[in-house]
Design a protein around this motif. Structure first.
Motif, mmCIF file in Angstrom:
data_model
loop_
_atom_site.group_PDB
_atom_site.id
_atom_site.type_symbol
_atom_site.label_atom_id
_atom_site.label_comp_id
_atom_site.label_asym_id
_atom_site.label_seq_id
_atom_site.Cartn_x
_atom_site.Cartn_y
_atom_site.Cartn_z
ATOM 1 N N PRO A 77 -14.243 129.354 66.712
ATOM 2 C CA PRO A 77 -14.824 128.694 67.888
ATOM 3 C C PRO A 77 -13.760 127.920 68.676
ATOM 4 O O PRO A 77 -12.747 127.519 68.107
ATOM 5 N N GLY A 78 -14.017 127.731 69.965
ATOM 6 C CA GLY A 78 -13.132 126.893 70.791
ATOM 7 C C GLY A 78 -13.490 125.439 70.589
ATOM 8 O O GLY A 78 -14.134 125.081 69.600
ATOM 9 N N CYS A 79 -13.101 124.604 71.539
ATOM 10 C CA CYS A 79 -13.339 123.161 71.397
ATOM 11 C C CYS A 79 -14.826 122.873 71.269
ATOM 12 O O CYS A 79 -15.601 123.078 72.199
ATOM 13 N N GLU A 80 -15.203 122.420 70.087
ATOM 14 C CA GLU A 80 -16.627 122.189 69.833
ATOM 15 C C GLU A 80 -17.128 120.905 70.485
ATOM 16 O O GLU A 80 -18.324 120.715 70.678
ATOM 17 N N ALA A 81 -16.183 120.018 70.797
ATOM 18 C CA ALA A 81 -16.581 118.759 71.443
ATOM 19 C C ALA A 81 -16.718 118.928 72.953
ATOM 20 O O ALA A 81 -17.096 117.993 73.653
ATOM 21 N N ASP A 82 -16.391 120.131 73.454
ATOM 22 C CA ASP A 82 -16.473 120.401 74.883
ATOM 23 C C ASP A 82 -15.610 119.418 75.683
ATOM 24 O O ASP A 82 -16.007 118.893 76.717
ATOM 25 N N ALA A 83 -14.411 119.155 75.160
ATOM 26 C CA ALA A 83 -13.576 118.102 75.749
ATOM 27 C C ALA A 83 -12.578 118.644 76.768
ATOM 28 O O ALA A 83 -11.960 117.883 77.497
ATOM 29 N N ILE A 84 -12.421 119.960 76.808
ATOM 30 C CA ILE A 84 -11.388 120.511 77.699
ATOM 31 C C ILE A 84 -11.915 120.592 79.119
ATOM 32 O O ILE A 84 -13.019 121.085 79.363
ATOM 33 N N ASP A 85 -11.116 120.077 80.046
ATOM 34 C CA ASP A 85 -11.549 120.003 81.439
ATOM 35 C C ASP A 85 -10.378 120.405 82.339
ATOM 36 O O ASP A 85 -9.543 119.580 82.704
ATOM 37 N N PHE A 86 -10.340 121.699 82.663
ATOM 38 C CA PHE A 86 -9.214 122.191 83.465
ATOM 39 C C PHE A 86 -9.247 121.687 84.900
ATOM 40 O O PHE A 86 -8.298 121.847 85.640
ATOM 41 N N LYS A 87 -10.384 121.083 85.285
ATOM 42 C CA LYS A 87 -10.501 120.628 86.677
ATOM 43 C C LYS A 87 -10.030 119.183 86.852
ATOM 44 O O LYS A 87 -10.040 118.661 87.960
ATOM 45 N N GLN A 88 -9.637 118.568 85.754
ATOM 46 C CA GLN A 88 -9.229 117.164 85.841
ATOM 47 C C GLN A 88 -8.074 116.984 86.837
ATOM 48 O O GLN A 88 -7.203 117.837 86.940
ATOM 49 N N LYS A 141 -4.738 114.884 81.956
ATOM 50 C CA LYS A 141 -4.453 115.422 80.621
ATOM 51 C C LYS A 141 -5.248 116.706 80.389
ATOM 52 O O LYS A 141 -5.067 117.371 79.390
ATOM 53 N N TYR A 142 -6.181 116.966 81.290
ATOM 54 C CA TYR A 142 -7.087 118.129 81.206
ATOM 55 C C TYR A 142 -7.954 118.060 79.953
ATOM 56 O O TYR A 142 -8.401 119.085 79.447
ATOM 57 N N ILE A 143 -8.122 116.850 79.456
ATOM 58 C CA ILE A 143 -8.946 116.615 78.276
ATOM 59 C C ILE A 143 -9.845 115.416 78.583
ATOM 60 O O ILE A 143 -9.371 114.418 79.132
ATOM 61 N N GLU A 172 -11.103 112.423 77.296
ATOM 62 C CA GLU A 172 -10.699 111.628 76.128
ATOM 63 C C GLU A 172 -11.878 111.057 75.356
ATOM 64 O O GLU A 172 -11.785 110.824 74.154
ATOM 65 N N ASP A 173 -12.986 110.835 76.083
ATOM 66 C CA ASP A 173 -14.155 110.292 75.390
ATOM 67 C C ASP A 173 -14.768 111.330 74.443
ATOM 68 O O ASP A 173 -15.388 110.978 73.451
ATOM 69 N N LYS A 174 -14.571 112.592 74.797
ATOM 70 C CA LYS A 174 -15.174 113.648 73.969
ATOM 71 C C LYS A 174 -14.237 114.119 72.860
ATOM 72 O O LYS A 174 -14.676 114.478 71.773
ATOM 73 N N CYS A 175 -12.921 114.171 73.133
ATOM 74 C CA CYS A 175 -11.965 114.729 72.165
ATOM 75 C C CYS A 175 -12.001 113.935 70.861
ATOM 76 O O CYS A 175 -11.933 112.712 70.856
ATOM 77 N N THR A 176 -12.120 114.649 69.770
ATOM 78 C CA THR A 176 -12.173 113.984 68.465
ATOM 79 C C THR A 176 -10.818 114.026 67.769
ATOM 80 O O THR A 176 -10.651 113.471 66.686
ATOM 81 N N GLY A 177 -9.850 114.696 68.371
ATOM 82 C CA GLY A 177 -8.535 114.805 67.759
ATOM 83 C C GLY A 177 -8.515 115.714 66.545
ATOM 84 O O GLY A 177 -7.665 115.572 65.669
ATOM 85 N N CYS A 178 -9.459 116.683 66.503
ATOM 86 C CA CYS A 178 -9.551 117.553 65.332
ATOM 87 C C CYS A 178 -8.364 118.507 65.242
ATOM 88 O O CYS A 178 -7.989 118.965 64.164
ATOM 89 N N GLY A 179 -7.766 118.824 66.393
ATOM 90 C CA GLY A 179 -6.570 119.652 66.390
ATOM 91 C C GLY A 179 -6.830 121.140 66.387
ATOM 92 O O GLY A 179 -5.900 121.937 66.318
ATOM 93 N N GLN A 180 -8.091 121.523 66.485
ATOM 94 C CA GLN A 180 -8.427 122.950 66.454
ATOM 95 C C GLN A 180 -7.816 123.689 67.647
ATOM 96 O O GLN A 180 -7.368 124.820 67.513
ATOM 97 N N CYS A 181 -7.796 123.007 68.788
ATOM 98 C CA CYS A 181 -7.283 123.635 70.001
ATOM 99 C C CYS A 181 -5.826 124.037 69.838
ATOM 100 O O CYS A 181 -5.420 125.109 70.276
ATOM 101 N N GLN A 182 -5.046 123.175 69.179
ATOM 102 C CA GLN A 182 -3.629 123.511 69.062
ATOM 103 C C GLN A 182 -3.386 124.621 68.037
ATOM 104 O O GLN A 182 -2.366 125.286 68.083
ATOM 105 N N GLU A 183 -4.362 124.804 67.156
ATOM 106 C CA GLU A 183 -4.277 125.959 66.252
ATOM 107 C C GLU A 183 -4.474 127.251 67.041
ATOM 108 O O GLU A 183 -3.813 128.258 66.806
#
Lengths: 140, 666
Positions: B317-328, B237-239, B241-252
């Protein structure tokens, strides 16, 4: 009286036997000439079963299995698909007509198909005449 | 040992006796070799019928039993138990199928009776060679796999998990919810679909006994009832999941906009997205096909990453939860379960193949699902019913049976379309009250609790019901009032008149059809498919959730089109079946497997490669093949192939089958 051929049907348990059951459940009518022997898989059909049937008085043998890719045991029907044509080659050398042995794929939902295969094969063998151990049918 | 065979001919009321002369068959059986007793009885499967067998076993010292009645797929277990109750090994029993294969399919009584005799003769000859066999009991793994996270899978998973057993719920999409999550209201109660579904979805997400795997698919299933091994691919998912808070900022932030699957393409989503507001899990995923960074990576470029880094110039700011992981990377998970519930659902028929209806050619021709999204407050129009140009429609036609009850597409009735079409009319009445609404139907099929009443209510709400299937939709006006409209051409069969109905919008109630990947699913889980492509149940009446593969159940629309209440009931039923097995704790394994006679085995190894289950290994020391009993499924492929005749298939030995072949040819 017209000649009533005796046909042995060797059906796999999962698709074809269930398909023949469905023909019954849907009260589909077909000729009573095929008598069914159940095996678990068409891959269990030893070519000697076919020879045994002819030896015991059969005029034809119908083998039915699951459609390619649908075998309950993954690929047993592929084994049948290889063995039966080889057997038929041998049978033709013995003078046994090709139409007397048939390999068909019948799924559990194809009651209609089973019934029409039986009718068709019965008619074919009726035309060929009885199987004679001295080489082919009376007319063949 | 002397064979003492008892033969029982069942009348099955008139089901058999109506076509087969049961007395004659009984008389014939009495004369057969080794037959000690032969009887006929009205219903052999009844208690008195079974008692006949039990008493005879004791009184006449029977050591083999033949029952000629229905298909062994129906009552073989019944009679095997009866034998066992009377102290006879259950494998010393054989059945002749004189109903499905004889009385029900033949009309000529004489010939049917002759055939019945042959089948009985074959069974008697076969049973002569039967050997007592012992079944093995194996423990049942109490974990359950549920495949598909629509309402069917959700219900089944909750039922099992609430009993305190572990469930693995596998969903292909990023969120559970399935089609039901897309719906606006549900018929006939007009409950809001999301309102009744989301509590269940949330429970799934939080349940201590449910491990939810989204963006995941089952790749392989091995093993057998009670003991399956399942390989699941969790797509990246390149995310985290334990870190993502579902804030939706990334999709903005994401600059890539693509049509949203959830909104049937009527709305947009981003390349990084949360599928819908009430998604479970409520986490973002990245679509690797659309994301420009992931596409760039494949070409060795490092682009975009705006979701991760934000836009500095704008102070975003970008993902503040540092949940994005392009290496997944994709992950393969292996789980062990005892039962599998397949709830993979349906897909909507694609009406663009019916060219004359103009779907895809005309802007204002919509599918049912598209209308659901349009009507839904969380949808692309915020719940407003709008034409493509943003106007409100003044007239709407709803076409029933698009792709259903049609020889060219699907012959079957999709069962839910009449009712959801009525629901659409009601919703239109609420949202565009001035608009004229037409329903073009073949028959109204409103069977269900409160359904007919709903139909009546809609008749009172002023819907125009036109009995007739639409023949064509055109934009070629013949009259002034047709200008700028879509004209639905049909025959009103009640007044026997061809009609042209000009409307602004057409909604097509499309068929429910098997998913495009149903074939693949069938192979993975060893399921059969019906002529219409849906998964085949074990028995259409009496076993509508089990399948031919023990321990695998089918529920919901993957088995046949059905409405939500029926789906929920079926899902609960499957859960109950799985729980019954778990509660018993053990399952009997068929004793009919293959064995090698080491004396005869020449060590040619032909069987080793043939076995589809890798059950055969080669003993290098003894130079013979060895069959693993727990893995062998008894197909007999090796038996037929062994050139030395060293392998025999228990209960389907060559001797037994040969005797049966001889027997049918009397």
């Amino acid at each position: 009286m017209s000649f009533e051929p005796k046909i042995v049907g060797i059906l796999c348990n999962w698709c074809s036997y269930a398909g023949a059951d469905l023909a019954g459940i849907s009260r589909k009518k077909y000729t009573p000439n095929v008598r069914v022997v159940r095996v678990m898989c068409s891959g269990r059909v030893d070519p000697t079963f076919v020879l045994k049937a002819f030896e015991s008085g059969a005029d034809g043998v119908l083998i039915c299995g699951c459609h390619p890719g649908e075998c309950h045991y993954a690929e047993g029907n592929y084994k049948a698909a290889r063995r039966i044509p080889l057997l038929k080659k041998m049978l033709s050398q013995l003078g046994i007509e090709d139409e007397r042995v048939r390999l068909e794929w019948v799924s559990a939902s194809e009651g209609d198909r089973f019934a029409s295969i039986v009718d068709e094969m019965t008619e074919q063998i009726r035309r060929l005449g009885p199987f004679s151990r001295n080489g082919g049918g009376e007319n063949g | 040992m002397e064979r003492r065979i008892g033969v029982y001919i069942c009348h099955c009321g008139s089901n058999i006796a109506g076509t087969v002369d049961c007395e004659k068959v009984t008389e014939f059986a009495r004369g057969l070799d080794s037959v000690v007793v032969a009887r006929d009885y009205k219903y052999m499967c009844s208690d008195p019928g079974q008692n006949l067998i039990k008493d005879d076993i004791k009184e006449h010292g029977l050591n083999r039993v033949v029952v000629a009645s229905c298909s062994p797929r129906m009552h073989e277990p019944t009679f095997r138990h009866a034998c066992q109750d009377a102290g006879l090994n259950q494998y010393l029993f054989e059945m002749a199928n004189i109903r499905e294969h004889c009385s029900w399919v033949h009309e000529d009584k004489g010939m049917a009776t002759e055939k019945a005799k042959a089948l009985v003769n074959a069974a008697v000859r076969r049973v002569y060679y039967h050997e007592p066999l012992e079944t093995k009991e194996v423990p049942v793994n109490p974990n359950v796999l549920v495949v598909g996270g629509g309402i069917a899978g959700i219900q089944a998973a909750l039922e099992v998990a609430d009993s305190g057993h572990q469930v693995y719920l596998v969903e292909k999409d990023p969120s559970i919810g399935g089609h039901m999550a897309m719906f606006d209201k549900t018929f006939p109660t007009l409950d809001c679909a999301a309102c009744i579904l989301t509590p269940k979805m949330t429970t799934i997400g939080q349940h201590p006994y449910i491990q939810l795997m989204t963006c995941s698919e089952v790749e392989d299933v091995s093993g057998y009832v009670g003991n399956f091994k399942v390989k699941i691919r969790k797509r990246a998912k390149y995310i985290d999941e334990d870190k993502c808070t579902g804030c939706g900022q990334c999709q903005e932030l994401c600059p890539i906009s693509v049509p949203s699957e959830f909104d049937c393409g009527l709305g947009k989503r981003k390349a990084i997205y949360i599928p819908f507001p009430y998604a479970v899990p409520n986490k973002a995923v990245i679509d690797p096909v659309k994301c420009s960074h992931l596409k760039g990576l494949a070409e060795g470029k490092d682009v975009c990453r705006i979701c991760e880094k934000g836009i500095e110039k704008k102070g975003l700011p970008g993902c503040e939860a540092d949940a994005i992981d392009f290496k997944q990377k994709d992950e393969i998970v292996e789980v062990e379960v005892g039962n599998i519930i397949v709830a993979t659902g349906f897909q909507q028929f694609d009406p663009s193949v019916i060219y004359q209806y103009g779907y895809g050619r005309y802007d204002n021709v919509f599918t049912g699902l598209e209308f659901e999204r349009m009507s839904n407050a969380s949808g692309p129009t915020n719940g407003e019913v709008l034409l493509a140009d943003g106007r409100k429609p003044e007239s709407i036609a709803i076409l029933h049976c698009v792709g259903s009850r049609d020889e060219n597409y699907h012959k079957y009735c999709s069962r839910v379309c009449c009712m959801y079409s009525l629901k659409y009319s009601h919703l239109l009445r609420e949202k565009v009250p001035e608009a004229a609404a037409y329903q073009l139907y073949i028959d109204m099929r409103c069977a269900g609790s409160g359904y007919e009443e709903f139909y009546e209510r809609l008749q009172e709400e002023g819907v125009n019901f036109v009995r007739g299937r639409a023949g064509e939709i055109t934009n070629i006006a013949e009259r002034p009032e047709e200008e700028g409209k879509l004209i639905v051409i049909c025959e009103d069969t009640l007044v026997r008149r061809k009609r042209r109905i000009p409307v602004d919008m057409v909604i097509m109630s499309c068929a429910l059809e098997p998913r495009a990947d149903a074939d693949q699913i069938a192979k993975t889980f060893s399921l059969s498919r019906k002529a219409d492509g849906f998964f085949l149940e074990k028995h259409p009446k009496l076993d509508p959730v089990a399948t031919m593969t023990d321990g695998v159940f089918v529920v919901g629309c993957c088995q046949s089109p059905k409405d939500i209440p029926d789906t929920v009931a079926q899902a609960s039923a499957a859960a109950c079946r799985a729980l019954a097995m778990i509660s018993k704790g053990k399952v009997e394994i068929e004793a009919a497997i293959a064995v090698v006679d080491e004396e005869l085995c020449a060590g040619c190894k032909i069987c080793v490669d043939l076995c589809p289950y890798k059950a055969i290994s080669f003993d290098e020391e003894k130079k013979v093949s060895h069959i693993n009993e727990a893995v062998c499924k008894g197909c007999g492929v090796c038996v037929a192939a062994c050139p030395s005749g060293a392998i025999s298939g228990r209960h389907f030995t060559t001797e037994q089958i040969m005797a049966e072949i001889e027997g049918v040819l009397v």
